[in-house]
Design a protein around this motif. Structure first.
Motif, PDB file in Angstrom:
ATOM      1  N   ALA A 171      49.587  61.369  20.905  1.00  0.00           N
ATOM      2  CA  ALA A 171      48.871  61.568  19.632  1.00  0.00           C
ATOM      3  C   ALA A 171      47.402  60.892  19.792  1.00  0.00           C
ATOM      4  O   ALA A 171      46.696  61.370  18.967  1.00  0.00           O
ATOM      5  CB  ALA A 171      49.800  60.457  18.836  1.00  0.00           C
ATOM      6  N   ASP A 172      47.357  60.105  20.814  1.00  0.00           N
ATOM      7  CA  ASP A 172      45.916  59.635  20.834  1.00  0.00           C
ATOM      8  C   ASP A 172      44.929  60.695  21.400  1.00  0.00           C
ATOM      9  O   ASP A 172      43.704  60.938  20.973  1.00  0.00           O
ATOM     10  CB  ASP A 172      45.717  58.453  21.998  1.00  0.00           C
ATOM     11  N   LEU A 173      45.373  61.687  22.459  1.00  0.00           N
ATOM     12  CA  LEU A 173      44.638  62.485  22.823  1.00  0.00           C
ATOM     13  C   LEU A 173      44.399  63.713  21.677  1.00  0.00           C
ATOM     14  O   LEU A 173      43.311  64.255  21.521  1.00  0.00           O
ATOM     15  CB  LEU A 173      45.374  63.105  23.901  1.00  0.00           C
ATOM     16  N   ALA A 174      45.550  63.929  21.045  1.00  0.00           N
ATOM     17  CA  ALA A 174      45.317  65.004  19.888  1.00  0.00           C
ATOM     18  C   ALA A 174      44.398  64.532  18.687  1.00  0.00           C
ATOM     19  O   ALA A 174      43.429  65.126  18.217  1.00  0.00           O
ATOM     20  CB  ALA A 174      46.732  64.983  19.072  1.00  0.00           C
ATOM     21  N   ARG A 175      44.262  63.036  18.370  1.00  0.00           N
ATOM     22  CA  ARG A 175      43.082  62.456  17.619  1.00  0.00           C
ATOM     23  C   ARG A 175      41.775  62.663  18.404  1.00  0.00           C
ATOM     24  O   ARG A 175      40.844  62.939  17.615  1.00  0.00           O
ATOM     25  CB  ARG A 175      43.384  60.985  17.235  1.00  0.00           C
ATOM     26  N   LEU A 176      41.682  62.273  19.577  1.00  0.00           N
ATOM     27  CA  LEU A 176      40.601  62.293  20.318  1.00  0.00           C
ATOM     28  C   LEU A 176      40.019  63.936  20.393  1.00  0.00           C
ATOM     29  O   LEU A 176      38.710  64.217  20.083  1.00  0.00           O
ATOM     30  CB  LEU A 176      40.801  62.082  21.700  1.00  0.00           C
ATOM     31  N   LEU A 177      40.624  64.733  20.577  1.00  0.00           N
ATOM     32  CA  LEU A 177      40.347  66.196  20.649  1.00  0.00           C
ATOM     33  C   LEU A 177      40.072  66.810  19.209  1.00  0.00           C
ATOM     34  O   LEU A 177      39.306  67.818  19.051  1.00  0.00           O
ATOM     35  CB  LEU A 177      41.281  67.130  21.238  1.00  0.00           C
ATOM     36  N   GLY A 178      40.970  66.603  18.364  1.00  0.00           N
ATOM     37  CA  GLY A 178      40.838  67.158  17.011  1.00  0.00           C
ATOM     38  C   GLY A 178      42.238  68.252  16.777  1.00  0.00           C
ATOM     39  O   GLY A 178      42.441  68.752  17.750  1.00  0.00           O
ATOM     40  N   PRO A 179      42.412  68.427  15.586  1.00  0.00           N
ATOM     41  CA  PRO A 179      43.593  69.487  15.347  1.00  0.00           C
ATOM     42  C   PRO A 179      43.107  70.953  15.914  1.00  0.00           C
ATOM     43  O   PRO A 179      42.062  71.375  15.803  1.00  0.00           O
ATOM     44  CB  PRO A 179      43.705  69.482  13.758  1.00  0.00           C
ATOM     45  N   PRO A 225      54.836  66.436  24.171  1.00  0.00           N
ATOM     46  CA  PRO A 225      55.853  66.652  23.189  1.00  0.00           C
ATOM     47  C   PRO A 225      55.830  67.706  22.402  1.00  0.00           C
ATOM     48  O   PRO A 225      55.086  68.703  22.495  1.00  0.00           O
ATOM     49  CB  PRO A 225      55.649  65.268  22.028  1.00  0.00           C
ATOM     50  N   SER A 226      57.082  67.997  21.505  1.00  0.00           N
ATOM     51  CA  SER A 226      56.917  69.092  20.529  1.00  0.00           C
ATOM     52  C   SER A 226      55.682  69.195  19.728  1.00  0.00           C
ATOM     53  O   SER A 226      55.152  68.337  19.338  1.00  0.00           O
ATOM     54  CB  SER A 226      58.307  69.217  19.829  1.00  0.00           C
TER      55      SER A 226
END
Length: 234
Positions: A54-62, A76-77
């Motif tokens: 989740a941290d990586l997703a926030r770091l990169l953006g949607p 994860p899924s």
């Protein structure tokens, strides 16, 4: 026997971002990625949990690309697969330098700087050696060969885990192939890397049999087989 000197190569992106390339890093928690325009590679810890992803997703953006390089961790899924490519990690095992028979008499190898970026991007677009962005040349030294003023071949330094430097973006324009340019450039870079008491390594796609044969002729050995893969963030 495990070669402990090469253990940093199990996580070349993370090791680079925590060390030599720290000034190019964006971080959140235990995740890291390169600045936009430099590289798309991202790194997580050896055993990431859902919070770390989740941290990586926030770091990169949607909806952004998470280029996980050869990271073995599974997301994860909700993360969309983008690409997967089988390859090899090859290392220079000797104490000398990668070389080829005419290295001592080679001339015409030049260092490429910021003013050469448009030419470099054009050559990459025509030859597709792998990811290369407008600021990728800032990761290390890039060398090229020109023919009548036109850049026809190049190679450079990319990842920098402790004690090692990756040789990358090895490419030659179709009209200039068969002249030994790639061997000259890899040899020249290898000499620079060894001179600063580091060892060269590189990555190559499994399907690129011509490149594999070239690297083997120069003395590189396969350390391990890897899978390069990328994801789209949720």
């Amino acid at each position: 026997m495990v070669n402990r000197d090469a253990l940093a190569l199990d996580d070349p992106v993370g090791q680079s971002l925590r060390g030599h390339h720290a000034h190019f890093a964006r971080r959140l928690g235990r995740t890291a990625t390169y600045l936009p325009g430099v590289a798309t590679f991202s790194a997580v810890s050896a055993d990431p949990d859902a919070a770390e992803w989740a941290d990586l997703a926030r770091l990169l953006g949607p909806g952004e690309l998470a280029d996980m390089f050869s990271c073995p961790a599974a997301p994860p899924s909700g993360w969309e697969p983008v690409f997967s490519l089988e390859g090899r990690q090859m290392i220079w095992p000797g104490s000398g330098r990668p070389d080829h028979p005419h290295a001592a008499t080679d001339t015409g190898v030049v260092e490429l700087g910021a003013d050469s970026v448009p030419e470099m991007l054009d050559l990459v677009a025509r030859t597709r050696p792998g990811p290369f962005w407008p600021r990728t040349h800032e990761l290390g030294t890039y060398l090229g060969i020109r023919d009548k003023g036109t850049l026809v071949a190049m190679a450079g330094e990319r990842l920098r885990p402790p004690g090692w430097t990756e040789i990358s973006a090895v490419c030659t324009a179709p009209e200039a192939r068969g002249r030994g340019h790639a061997a000259r450039l890899v040899s020249a870079l290898g000499a620079r890397i060894v001179a600063r008491n580091e060892r060269p390594f590189l990555h190559v796609a499994e399907a690129n049999t011509g490149a594999i044969a070239l690297y083997e002729r120069l003395g590189f050995k396969v350390r391990k087989h890897v899978t390069f893969w990328g994801l789209r963030t949720p």
